[in-house]
Design a protein around this motif. Sequence first.
Motif, PDB file in Angstrom:
ATOM      1  N   ALA A   3       0.837  -1.189   0.000  1.00  0.00           N
ATOM      2  CA  ALA A   3       0.000   0.000   0.000  1.00  0.00           C
ATOM      3  C   ALA A   3       0.880   1.249   0.000  1.00  0.00           C
ATOM      4  O   ALA A   3       1.958   1.260   0.577  1.00  0.00           O
ATOM      5  CB  ALA A   3      -0.919  -0.012   1.213  1.00  0.00           C
ATOM      6  N   ASN A   4       0.406   2.275  -0.641  1.00  0.00           N
ATOM      7  CA  ASN A   4       1.173   3.509  -0.783  1.00  0.00           C
ATOM      8  C   ASN A   4       1.274   4.256   0.552  1.00  0.00           C
ATOM      9  O   ASN A   4       0.313   4.844   1.021  1.00  0.00           O
ATOM     10  CB  ASN A   4       0.511   4.388  -1.837  1.00  0.00           C
ATOM     11  CG  ASN A   4       1.379   5.574  -2.185  1.00  0.00           C
ATOM     12  OD1 ASN A   4       2.139   6.061  -1.356  1.00  0.00           O
ATOM     13  ND2 ASN A   4       1.290   6.010  -3.402  1.00  0.00           N
ATOM     14  N   SER A   5       2.467   4.274   1.106  1.00  0.00           N
ATOM     15  CA  SER A   5       2.660   4.923   2.404  1.00  0.00           C
ATOM     16  C   SER A   5       3.556   6.150   2.283  1.00  0.00           C
ATOM     17  O   SER A   5       4.132   6.611   3.270  1.00  0.00           O
ATOM     18  CB  SER A   5       3.267   3.928   3.388  1.00  0.00           C
ATOM     19  OG  SER A   5       4.520   3.471   2.917  1.00  0.00           O
ATOM     20  N   GLN A   6       3.648   6.702   1.091  1.00  0.00           N
ATOM     21  CA  GLN A   6       4.547   7.829   0.881  1.00  0.00           C
ATOM     22  C   GLN A   6       4.113   9.082   1.634  1.00  0.00           C
ATOM     23  O   GLN A   6       4.959   9.844   2.115  1.00  0.00           O
ATOM     24  CB  GLN A   6       4.665   8.146  -0.620  1.00  0.00           C
ATOM     25  CG  GLN A   6       5.491   7.110  -1.351  1.00  0.00           C
ATOM     26  CD  GLN A   6       5.683   7.435  -2.821  1.00  0.00           C
ATOM     27  OE1 GLN A   6       6.245   8.467  -3.169  1.00  0.00           O
ATOM     28  NE2 GLN A   6       5.212   6.566  -3.692  1.00  0.00           N
ATOM     29  N   ALA A   8       2.555   9.174   4.542  1.00  0.00           N
ATOM     30  CA  ALA A   8       2.920   8.966   5.945  1.00  0.00           C
ATOM     31  C   ALA A   8       4.422   9.171   6.142  1.00  0.00           C
ATOM     32  O   ALA A   8       4.859   9.841   7.084  1.00  0.00           O
ATOM     33  CB  ALA A   8       2.503   7.561   6.392  1.00  0.00           C
ATOM     34  N   MET A   9       5.211   8.620   5.234  1.00  0.00           N
ATOM     35  CA  MET A   9       6.669   8.795   5.341  1.00  0.00           C
ATOM     36  C   MET A   9       7.052  10.260   5.158  1.00  0.00           C
ATOM     37  O   MET A   9       7.942  10.768   5.841  1.00  0.00           O
ATOM     38  CB  MET A   9       7.384   7.909   4.315  1.00  0.00           C
ATOM     39  CG  MET A   9       7.361   6.433   4.680  1.00  0.00           C
ATOM     40  SD  MET A   9       8.543   5.427   3.736  1.00  0.00           S
ATOM     41  CE  MET A   9       7.657   5.180   2.211  1.00  0.00           C
ATOM     42  N   VAL A  34      12.975   6.523  10.001  1.00  0.00           N
ATOM     43  CA  VAL A  34      11.818   5.963   9.307  1.00  0.00           C
ATOM     44  C   VAL A  34      11.937   4.444   9.194  1.00  0.00           C
ATOM     45  O   VAL A  34      10.961   3.743   8.974  1.00  0.00           O
ATOM     46  CB  VAL A  34      11.672   6.607   7.910  1.00  0.00           C
ATOM     47  CG1 VAL A  34      10.504   6.011   7.143  1.00  0.00           C
ATOM     48  CG2 VAL A  34      11.481   8.119   8.034  1.00  0.00           C
ATOM     49  N   ASN A  35      13.168   3.962   9.360  1.00  0.00           N
ATOM     50  CA  ASN A  35      13.451   2.525   9.293  1.00  0.00           C
ATOM     51  C   ASN A  35      13.303   1.985   7.870  1.00  0.00           C
ATOM     52  O   ASN A  35      12.595   1.023   7.613  1.00  0.00           O
ATOM     53  CB  ASN A  35      12.548   1.764  10.266  1.00  0.00           C
ATOM     54  CG  ASN A  35      13.016   0.340  10.497  1.00  0.00           C
ATOM     55  OD1 ASN A  35      14.163   0.010  10.200  1.00  0.00           O
ATOM     56  ND2 ASN A  35      12.142  -0.491  11.012  1.00  0.00           N
TER      57      ASN A  35
ATOM     58  N   ALA B  89      -1.908   4.847   3.375  1.00  0.00           N
ATOM     59  CA  ALA B  89      -1.489   3.727   4.224  1.00  0.00           C
ATOM     60  C   ALA B  89      -0.419   4.169   5.206  1.00  0.00           C
ATOM     61  O   ALA B  89       0.311   5.125   4.954  1.00  0.00           O
ATOM     62  CB  ALA B  89      -0.963   2.593   3.351  1.00  0.00           C
ATOM     63  N   LEU B  90      -0.336   3.465   6.298  1.00  0.00           N
ATOM     64  CA  LEU B  90       0.776   3.649   7.220  1.00  0.00           C
ATOM     65  C   LEU B  90       1.904   2.748   6.747  1.00  0.00           C
ATOM     66  O   LEU B  90       1.655   1.720   6.115  1.00  0.00           O
ATOM     67  CB  LEU B  90       0.345   3.284   8.645  1.00  0.00           C
ATOM     68  CG  LEU B  90      -0.850   4.090   9.168  1.00  0.00           C
ATOM     69  CD1 LEU B  90      -1.230   3.646  10.578  1.00  0.00           C
ATOM     70  CD2 LEU B  90      -0.541   5.578   9.164  1.00  0.00           C
ATOM     71  N   PRO B  91       3.170   3.132   7.021  1.00  0.00           N
ATOM     72  CA  PRO B  91       4.295   2.313   6.555  1.00  0.00           C
ATOM     73  C   PRO B  91       4.211   0.891   7.107  1.00  0.00           C
ATOM     74  O   PRO B  91       3.784   0.690   8.244  1.00  0.00           O
ATOM     75  CB  PRO B  91       5.520   3.047   7.115  1.00  0.00           C
ATOM     76  CG  PRO B  91       5.068   4.452   7.329  1.00  0.00           C
ATOM     77  CD  PRO B  91       3.628   4.340   7.726  1.00  0.00           C
ATOM     78  N   ALA B  92       4.641  -0.058   6.282  1.00  0.00           N
ATOM     79  CA  ALA B  92       4.610  -1.461   6.688  1.00  0.00           C
ATOM     80  C   ALA B  92       5.560  -1.711   7.856  1.00  0.00           C
ATOM     81  O   ALA B  92       5.239  -2.442   8.789  1.00  0.00           O
ATOM     82  CB  ALA B  92       4.975  -2.354   5.501  1.00  0.00           C
ATOM     83  N   LYS B  93       6.728  -1.075   7.794  1.00  0.00           N
ATOM     84  CA  LYS B  93       7.720  -1.264   8.854  1.00  0.00           C
ATOM     85  C   LYS B  93       7.503  -0.255   9.972  1.00  0.00           C
ATOM     86  O   LYS B  93       7.257   0.931   9.726  1.00  0.00           O
ATOM     87  CB  LYS B  93       9.127  -1.068   8.296  1.00  0.00           C
ATOM     88  CG  LYS B  93       9.692  -2.267   7.555  1.00  0.00           C
ATOM     89  CD  LYS B  93      11.170  -2.012   7.285  1.00  0.00           C
ATOM     90  CE  LYS B  93      11.802  -3.128   6.471  1.00  0.00           C
ATOM     91  NZ  LYS B  93      13.165  -2.760   6.070  1.00  0.00           N
ATOM     92  N   GLN B  94       7.658  -0.697  11.176  1.00  0.00           N
ATOM     93  CA  GLN B  94       7.569   0.191  12.327  1.00  0.00           C
ATOM     94  C   GLN B  94       8.741   1.163  12.326  1.00  0.00           C
ATOM     95  O   GLN B  94       9.854   0.806  11.949  1.00  0.00           O
ATOM     96  CB  GLN B  94       7.601  -0.653  13.610  1.00  0.00           C
ATOM     97  CG  GLN B  94       7.248   0.135  14.865  1.00  0.00           C
ATOM     98  CD  GLN B  94       7.377  -0.713  16.124  1.00  0.00           C
ATOM     99  OE1 GLN B  94       8.272  -1.541  16.217  1.00  0.00           O
ATOM    100  NE2 GLN B  94       6.489  -0.487  17.066  1.00  0.00           N
TER     101      GLN B  94
END
Lengths: 144, 144
Positions: A3-6, A8-9, A34-35, B89-94
């Motif tokens: 899913a597009n999380s850009q 949020a990042m 951001v990990n 979406a929220l990032p997949a990785k914490q």
Amino acid sequence: MAANSQFAMAVHILALLALKGETNLKSDTIAQSVNTNPVVIRRILGQLASAHLVESQTGASGGTRLVLPPEKVCLVEVYKAVSCGEVFALPAKQANQDCPVGRSIEAVLCNLQKAIDRSVAEKLGEFSLASVLGMIDIESTAAA
Amino acid sequence: MAANSQFAMAVHILALLALKGETNLKSDTIAQSVNTNPVVIRRILGQLASAHLVESQTGASGGTRLVLPPEKVCLVEVYKAVSCGEVFALPAKQANQDCPVGRSIEAVLCNLQKAIDRSVAEKLGEFSLASVLGMIDIESTAAA
DNA sequence: ATAACTGTAACAAGTATAGTTACAATAGGC
DNA sequence: GCCTATTGTAACTATACTTGTTACAGTTAT
């Protein structure tokens, strides 16, 4: 698909830049918070730079910093910088123009799409980067 | 990827069902208006049936019809029936929990996500299937 | 000069959508 | 009861997007 999380990042990245103030931040440093991989960060920073939200310097002791103070950065601009801005898509294929419904539904759906996208933009317009920082402070204070 | 157009197709499908009234509509007939494959239609109809928006009959002279009159079908329900309901979406990785920002940003982003999704739901709540039919009628009258 | 960055291309892996074929299950019509 | 029409669903393909990764050219401070 992932899913597009850009978005949020991007908010995470901008929060880091805002707390760092005038100082340049390296993509590697951001990537650790951001990990993820520094290239992923630089890709997003590139989109934010195109939207004139950040500025980068190449070379040794280079990095990225905010262009504007956090109060002047609205999350709408961030959203537009990193996403297509559409909550749902219209079908790739045109509907059957021989059908009365098919002929007229496309304009209706297009207007509906615009209405929904506009309401998302309006809601995002209520938030600035500064307000995000405020929410972070509340959280970390509560946790401390 | 092909952008997710299931909501748009679902609205198109429901408009056809509404105009057909009590009569069962075959997935093949619907597919001709939407200009796609009947199985694609049946997949969406399955999601709408799970949400109790439509009912289907198998067998000869089977098909699908609306459960409720168009005035009682809200586009929020349609949206929830066919989508994950999340604008971003929220990032997949914490994020890095050793970073103050990483530690607290996730809750902020989660609240932001909920706020945006809620505003989409509220806007969609303003539209019923009947109001969509009204927009179709306006369009086709204007075109005639 | 050297070392440290950014910008970006290229590629792999994972995954979602749309489209398609195929077929079991079901129900109406004769 | 048999035939036919239709749904529900599995399986597969093609396409395309996101993330993650390596690699490297270009740029700049020291």
